[in-house]
Structure formats: C-alpha cells, structure tokens
Design a protein around this motif. Structure first.
Motif, short mmCIF file in Angstrom:
data_model
loop_
_atom_site.label_atom_id
_atom_site.label_comp_id
_atom_site.label_asym_id
_atom_site.label_seq_id
_atom_site.Cartn_x
_atom_site.Cartn_y
_atom_site.Cartn_z
N LYS A 48 73.73 54.43 15.47
CA LYS A 48 74.91 54.26 16.31
C LYS A 48 76.17 54.34 15.47
O LYS A 48 77.15 55.01 15.84
N GLU A 49 76.19 53.67 14.34
CA GLU A 49 77.37 53.71 13.48
C GLU A 49 77.61 55.11 12.93
O GLU A 49 78.76 55.54 12.79
N ALA A 50 76.53 55.85 12.64
CA ALA A 50 76.68 57.23 12.21
C ALA A 50 77.33 58.06 13.32
O ALA A 50 78.17 58.93 13.05
N GLY A 51 76.93 57.81 14.57
CA GLY A 51 77.56 58.49 15.69
C GLY A 51 79.02 58.12 15.83
O GLY A 51 79.88 58.98 16.08
N ASN A 52 79.33 56.84 15.67
CA ASN A 52 80.72 56.38 15.76
C ASN A 52 81.59 57.06 14.70
O ASN A 52 82.74 57.41 14.96
N GLU A 53 81.03 57.21 13.51
CA GLU A 53 81.76 57.86 12.43
C GLU A 53 82.08 59.32 12.78
O GLU A 53 83.19 59.81 12.52
N ALA A 54 81.13 59.99 13.41
CA ALA A 54 81.36 61.37 13.84
C ALA A 54 82.44 61.43 14.92
O ALA A 54 83.27 62.34 14.94
N VAL A 55 82.44 60.46 15.83
CA VAL A 55 83.47 60.41 16.87
C VAL A 55 84.84 60.23 16.24
O VAL A 55 85.82 60.89 16.66
N ARG A 56 84.94 59.35 15.25
CA ARG A 56 86.23 59.14 14.59
C ARG A 56 86.74 60.41 13.92
O ARG A 56 87.94 60.57 13.72
N SER A 57 85.81 61.30 13.59
CA SER A 57 86.18 62.59 12.99
C SER A 57 86.28 63.70 14.04
O SER A 57 86.40 64.88 13.69
N SER A 58 86.19 63.32 15.33
CA SER A 58 86.25 64.26 16.45
C SER A 58 85.13 65.30 16.42
O SER A 58 85.29 66.42 16.90
N LEU A 59 83.99 64.91 15.87
CA LEU A 59 82.82 65.79 15.83
C LEU A 59 81.85 65.32 16.92
O LEU A 59 80.84 64.67 16.65
N TYR A 60 82.15 65.68 18.15
CA TYR A 60 81.46 65.08 19.29
C TYR A 60 80.04 65.60 19.46
O TYR A 60 79.15 64.85 19.88
N SER A 61 79.80 66.85 19.15
CA SER A 61 78.45 67.37 19.24
C SER A 61 77.54 66.69 18.22
O SER A 61 76.39 66.32 18.53
N LEU A 62 78.04 66.50 17.01
CA LEU A 62 77.29 65.80 15.98
C LEU A 62 77.06 64.35 16.39
O LEU A 62 75.95 63.82 16.24
N ALA A 63 78.09 63.71 16.92
CA ALA A 63 77.96 62.33 17.38
C ALA A 63 76.89 62.22 18.46
O ALA A 63 76.08 61.29 18.46
N ALA A 64 76.89 63.18 19.39
CA ALA A 64 75.91 63.16 20.48
C ALA A 64 74.49 63.23 19.94
O ALA A 64 73.59 62.56 20.44
N ARG A 65 74.27 64.06 18.92
CA ARG A 65 72.92 64.17 18.33
C ARG A 65 72.51 62.85 17.71
O ARG A 65 71.34 62.44 17.80
#
Length: 248
Positions: free
Chosen positions: A81-98
């Motif tokens: 979950k935190e890895a996904g949150n980090e991707a969201v903070r970088s606006s990498l939504y596809s990566l966050a979704a994975r």
C-alpha cells in the motif's frame, strides 16, 4: 479457489509476488521486508522454543503462531500500500494501481475458501466468513487496510492515465458492500448468512471508522457516476456520502 463476497473484485494478477519489483526506487526494500517479516525471520514462521518458552502450552504456541502469521500478512499488505501511495505522490497512477492490486491479492489470502494445508491460522477465519454469507464480520486492521487500498485503487482508475471508470465503480461498490456489517448501526455488527442477526457490544469506534470509509467510498462512486453522465445516481451517491460523513 472459490472466492467469497469480500474479495469478489480481486483481479487476475498473480498472487506470488516479488515485493522488490513493485516498490518505489527510493524505498529500502530490505528494510521494509525486515520490518514486515520481523527482523529477517522466514515467512514460514518457524517458531523456536526459546522464543515462546519451554513451558509454553501447545495452545499458547498455536496462538503465538496465528498472531504472528496475521501480523506478517498485514505488514506485507501495508508495504505494498505504501509503495502504491509513493507512486501516487509521483503521479504514476498506472504503477500505483498495479501495486494496490497486488496488495488486494495478498489480502485475498484471508478471504478465499481453500484447503489451508499448513496455513492453519486461516481455518477458523474461513469458518467465520462462511457462516456470515461471505462477509467479514470482525473489524480488524487488515480489513480496514483492504478497504483503504480498494478506495485508493478506485481513485487511480478515475485518472486520465487509466480512464477505467467501470473498474473505479466496481472497487467503490465492493467497499460499500463489505462495510455494511459495520456501518449500519452504532454499537452493532450485522452477522448471519443474510446479515439478519445483530451482534451487540461493538465499540463505537468501529461504527465511526466504518462510516468514514463508507463516506469516502460513496464519494468515489458518485464521482465515477458523474463522469459517466449518470447524474441521478451520482447525486444520490454524493448525498449519501455527505450523510455518512455527518453520521461520523
């Protein structure tokens, strides 16, 4: 395996995961895995006699193993979950979704019907889930984490990069459904195969946390419906979101 209601929207992503492949570059995976698995312990939870004491009864030992297993599962999902949150903070939504999707797959371990084998800590939980029509009826950190991840994933699906509104709606509606046993009445949890029984003496905090998550899920749902032009349904969902926030 036969899926029960609470994880009905788990996607087809394989559940055997290499966490190092999904964490952001600036996250120390070794340190996070060590934290998740307890100072480098094997995830097989090999319990040494000196860790539990030579005088520990078989029942106490079993309880220790079960608690440790649930903790490892929770910490693993939290890492993803935190890895996904980090991707969201970088606006990498596809990566966050994975990453969120992988977290949901780990959560599914607790909510699938299968032969538990050496995962005996799941057996009691499977019985409880089955007796309640596939619903989780015990408020727990892992369950809250599952809902939070679903709602984060729903948000990612709404972003222009992904533009998958139907999947956003699916995650939001699943979250609302899963929260129903806890968000209906203060101090009460609905149980039974049709959720037609009431278990009292539930802490008020459970209801408040559930309503807060429900309000967020309804907002996600309303936003997605609005983007599809389903204005009547969107208004209803957003109104329910405001009402749930007021109840909290």
């Amino acid at each position: 395996s036969k899926s029960v209601n609470v994880i009905s929207q788990v996607s087809s992503t394989p559940t055997k995961l290499d966490i190092s492949s999904v964490a952001p570059a600036d996250v120390d995976i070794d340190a996070m895995e060590e934290k998740a698995h307890g100072s480098g312990e094997s995830s097989t939870i090999a319990v040494k006699e000196e860790e539990v004491g030579m005088s520990t009864s078989d029942k106490d030992l079993e309880s220790y193993i079960s608690d440790r297993a649930w903790d490892i599962l929770y910490q693993t999902v939290a890492v993803l979950k935190e890895a996904g949150n980090e991707a969201v903070r970088s606006s990498l939504y596809s990566l966050a979704a994975r990453r969120y999707d992988k977290a949901i797959n780990y959560c599914s371990i607790a909510y699938l019907e299968f032969q538990v084998g050496n995962c005996a800590f799941l057996a009691e939980h499977q019985i409880v889930i089955s007796g309640n029509g596939g619903y989780e009826c015990r408020w727990s950190p892992l369950f809250k984490l599952l809902i939070q991840v679903r709602l984060n994933l729903s948000m990612c699906f709404m972003k222009e990069e992904m533009n998958d509104v139907k999947s956003a709606i699916s995650q939001a509606t699943t979250s609302i459904k899963e929260l129903k046993p806890f968000s209906t009445e203060k101090g009460v949890v609905l149980t039974g195969k049709r959720l037609d029984r009431r278990r009292g003496d539930e802490p008020e905090s459970t209801y408040l946390e559930a309503k807060s998550l429900e309000a967020k899920a309804l907002f996600r749902l309303g936003s997605a419906q609005l983007s599809l032009g389903d204005y009547d349904d969107a208004v209803k969902s957003l109104y329910r979101s405001i009402k749930a926030s007021g109840d909290n």
